[in-house]
Design a protein around this motif. Sequence first.
Motif, PDB file in Angstrom:
ATOM      1  N   ASP A   1       0.830  -1.197   0.000  1.00  0.00           N
ATOM      2  CA  ASP A   1       0.000   0.000   0.000  1.00  0.00           C
ATOM      3  C   ASP A   1       0.871   1.257   0.000  1.00  0.00           C
ATOM      4  O   ASP A   1       2.010   1.229  -0.473  1.00  0.00           O
ATOM      5  N   GLU A   2       0.324   2.314   0.534  1.00  0.00           N
ATOM      6  CA  GLU A   2       0.992   3.603   0.672  1.00  0.00           C
ATOM      7  C   GLU A   2       1.060   3.962   2.149  1.00  0.00           C
ATOM      8  O   GLU A   2       0.116   3.686   2.897  1.00  0.00           O
ATOM      9  N   VAL A   3       2.169   4.570   2.574  1.00  0.00           N
ATOM     10  CA  VAL A   3       2.285   5.016   3.957  1.00  0.00           C
ATOM     11  C   VAL A   3       2.357   6.534   4.002  1.00  0.00           C
ATOM     12  O   VAL A   3       2.817   7.182   3.062  1.00  0.00           O
ATOM     13  N   TYR A   4       1.874   7.086   5.112  1.00  0.00           N
ATOM     14  CA  TYR A   4       1.972   8.510   5.394  1.00  0.00           C
ATOM     15  C   TYR A   4       2.922   8.697   6.576  1.00  0.00           C
ATOM     16  O   TYR A   4       2.821   7.965   7.571  1.00  0.00           O
ATOM     17  N   GLY A   5       3.803   9.683   6.460  1.00  0.00           N
ATOM     18  CA  GLY A   5       4.728   9.955   7.553  1.00  0.00           C
ATOM     19  C   GLY A   5       4.580  11.360   8.086  1.00  0.00           C
ATOM     20  O   GLY A   5       4.010  12.238   7.436  1.00  0.00           O
ATOM     21  N   ASN A   6       5.108  11.578   9.292  1.00  0.00           N
ATOM     22  CA  ASN A   6       5.095  12.891   9.946  1.00  0.00           C
ATOM     23  C   ASN A   6       3.678  13.464  10.015  1.00  0.00           C
ATOM     24  O   ASN A   6       3.447  14.637   9.729  1.00  0.00           O
ATOM     25  N   VAL A   7       2.752  12.625  10.398  1.00  0.00           N
ATOM     26  CA  VAL A   7       1.341  13.019  10.522  1.00  0.00           C
ATOM     27  C   VAL A   7       1.049  13.411  11.967  1.00  0.00           C
ATOM     28  O   VAL A   7       1.544  12.774  12.907  1.00  0.00           O
ATOM     29  N   GLN A   8       0.259  14.429  12.148  1.00  0.00           N
ATOM     30  CA  GLN A   8      -0.171  14.824  13.479  1.00  0.00           C
ATOM     31  C   GLN A   8      -1.298  13.902  13.938  1.00  0.00           C
ATOM     32  O   GLN A   8      -2.320  13.784  13.252  1.00  0.00           O
ATOM     33  N   ILE A   9      -1.114  13.236  15.075  1.00  0.00           N
ATOM     34  CA  ILE A   9      -2.134  12.341  15.615  1.00  0.00           C
ATOM     35  C   ILE A   9      -2.463  12.798  17.035  1.00  0.00           C
ATOM     36  O   ILE A   9      -1.565  12.976  17.860  1.00  0.00           O
ATOM     37  N   SER A  10      -3.725  12.974  17.301  1.00  0.00           N
ATOM     38  CA  SER A  10      -4.151  13.417  18.624  1.00  0.00           C
ATOM     39  C   SER A  10      -3.808  12.368  19.680  1.00  0.00           C
ATOM     40  O   SER A  10      -3.927  11.156  19.442  1.00  0.00           O
ATOM     41  N   ASP A  11      -3.420  12.844  20.861  1.00  0.00           N
ATOM     42  CA  ASP A  11      -3.147  11.916  21.956  1.00  0.00           C
ATOM     43  C   ASP A  11      -4.431  11.399  22.594  1.00  0.00           C
ATOM     44  O   ASP A  11      -4.390  10.586  23.521  1.00  0.00           O
ATOM     45  N   LYS A  12      -5.575  11.855  22.071  1.00  0.00           N
ATOM     46  CA  LYS A  12      -6.863  11.399  22.593  1.00  0.00           C
ATOM     47  C   LYS A  12      -7.400  10.174  21.861  1.00  0.00           C
ATOM     48  O   LYS A  12      -8.391   9.570  22.285  1.00  0.00           O
ATOM     49  N   VAL A  13      -6.787   9.802  20.729  1.00  0.00           N
ATOM     50  CA  VAL A  13      -7.313   8.672  19.965  1.00  0.00           C
ATOM     51  C   VAL A  13      -6.939   7.352  20.641  1.00  0.00           C
ATOM     52  O   VAL A  13      -5.961   7.271  21.394  1.00  0.00           O
ATOM     53  N   LYS A  14      -7.711   6.334  20.310  1.00  0.00           N
ATOM     54  CA  LYS A  14      -7.414   4.973  20.759  1.00  0.00           C
ATOM     55  C   LYS A  14      -6.801   4.234  19.578  1.00  0.00           C
ATOM     56  O   LYS A  14      -7.501   3.926  18.613  1.00  0.00           O
ATOM     57  N   PRO A  15      -5.501   3.939  19.611  1.00  0.00           N
ATOM     58  CA  PRO A  15      -4.870   3.252  18.476  1.00  0.00           C
ATOM     59  C   PRO A  15      -5.446   1.854  18.279  1.00  0.00           C
ATOM     60  O   PRO A  15      -5.676   1.117  19.241  1.00  0.00           O
ATOM     61  N   LEU A  16      -5.681   1.507  17.025  1.00  0.00           N
ATOM     62  CA  LEU A  16      -6.173   0.171  16.686  1.00  0.00           C
ATOM     63  C   LEU A  16      -5.107  -0.656  15.974  1.00  0.00           C
ATOM     64  O   LEU A  16      -4.923  -1.828  16.276  1.00  0.00           O
ATOM     65  N   LEU A  17      -4.422  -0.047  15.006  1.00  0.00           N
ATOM     66  CA  LEU A  17      -3.365  -0.724  14.262  1.00  0.00           C
ATOM     67  C   LEU A  17      -2.112   0.140  14.282  1.00  0.00           C
ATOM     68  O   LEU A  17      -2.187   1.360  14.133  1.00  0.00           O
ATOM     69  N   SER A  18      -0.959  -0.503  14.433  1.00  0.00           N
ATOM     70  CA  SER A  18       0.308   0.222  14.397  1.00  0.00           C
ATOM     71  C   SER A  18       1.238  -0.458  13.400  1.00  0.00           C
ATOM     72  O   SER A  18       1.017  -1.594  12.970  1.00  0.00           O
TER      73      SER A  18
END
Length: 235
Positions: free
Chosen positions: A166-183
């Motif tokens: 697939d395609e990856v995105y880097g240096n993305v802003q992610i809120s510290d409030k989210v619940k990570p599902l996949l890493s």
Amino acid sequence: MQKLLLLIALCVFSLSVKAETIKVMLVTGGHSFDTLQFFQLFDEFDGIEYEHFAQPEANRQIALGKADEFDVLVFYDMWQNISLEERTAYLRLAQEGKPFLFLHHALVSYQAWPEFESIIGGKYVQEGKNVEKDMLSTYEHDVWVYCRIENYTPVTNGFRELRFFDEVYGNVQISDKVKPLLSTTHPNSMPYVAWENHFRNSTVLYIQPGHDKRTYVEKDYRKLLFQAIHYLAKK
């Protein structure tokens, strides 16, 4: 008499199946994609009916209240223009608890609308006024992305590891409030490639993989989207 009872039973079954059908508003626009295979993906989901809206008509219909007719809103768009009336409609839907599913390049939408970042839970930063170079996000096509389960929920249930070309995105802003599902540990990717967010009264999911037909046809990707839609519909 038996025929009458059978007819009644069939009618009741038909009504119950129809009642359980999930209605999806599917939004695209602003980015090219493998249209045939993408719509085939949704065509083959059992118990899910969708109506497709392309931008800018999609936002116009959302402002007119069309989204109220659907159980889940799914966005595969990458759109920038949004009027005050349309923004107000999104916020109203969130206040009412309408569930949202954002896919892949939808993360790049509405660069000039700060509240969108709060809705989706992150932001892919493009070039713009007052945007410093070290803030810019990046992308890389055609790489193997190995995804680890960060949290088991009804969305990630049944998986051990997922792999997509697939395609990856880097240096993305992610809120510290989210619940990570996949890493992922891909060196050019943001650490989380799927998460759950909550904005006002809405449950919001973001799934980053899904660039083209090579991912659409993957059994695990189809299962991931199917489970995500069902999870949101119950919300």
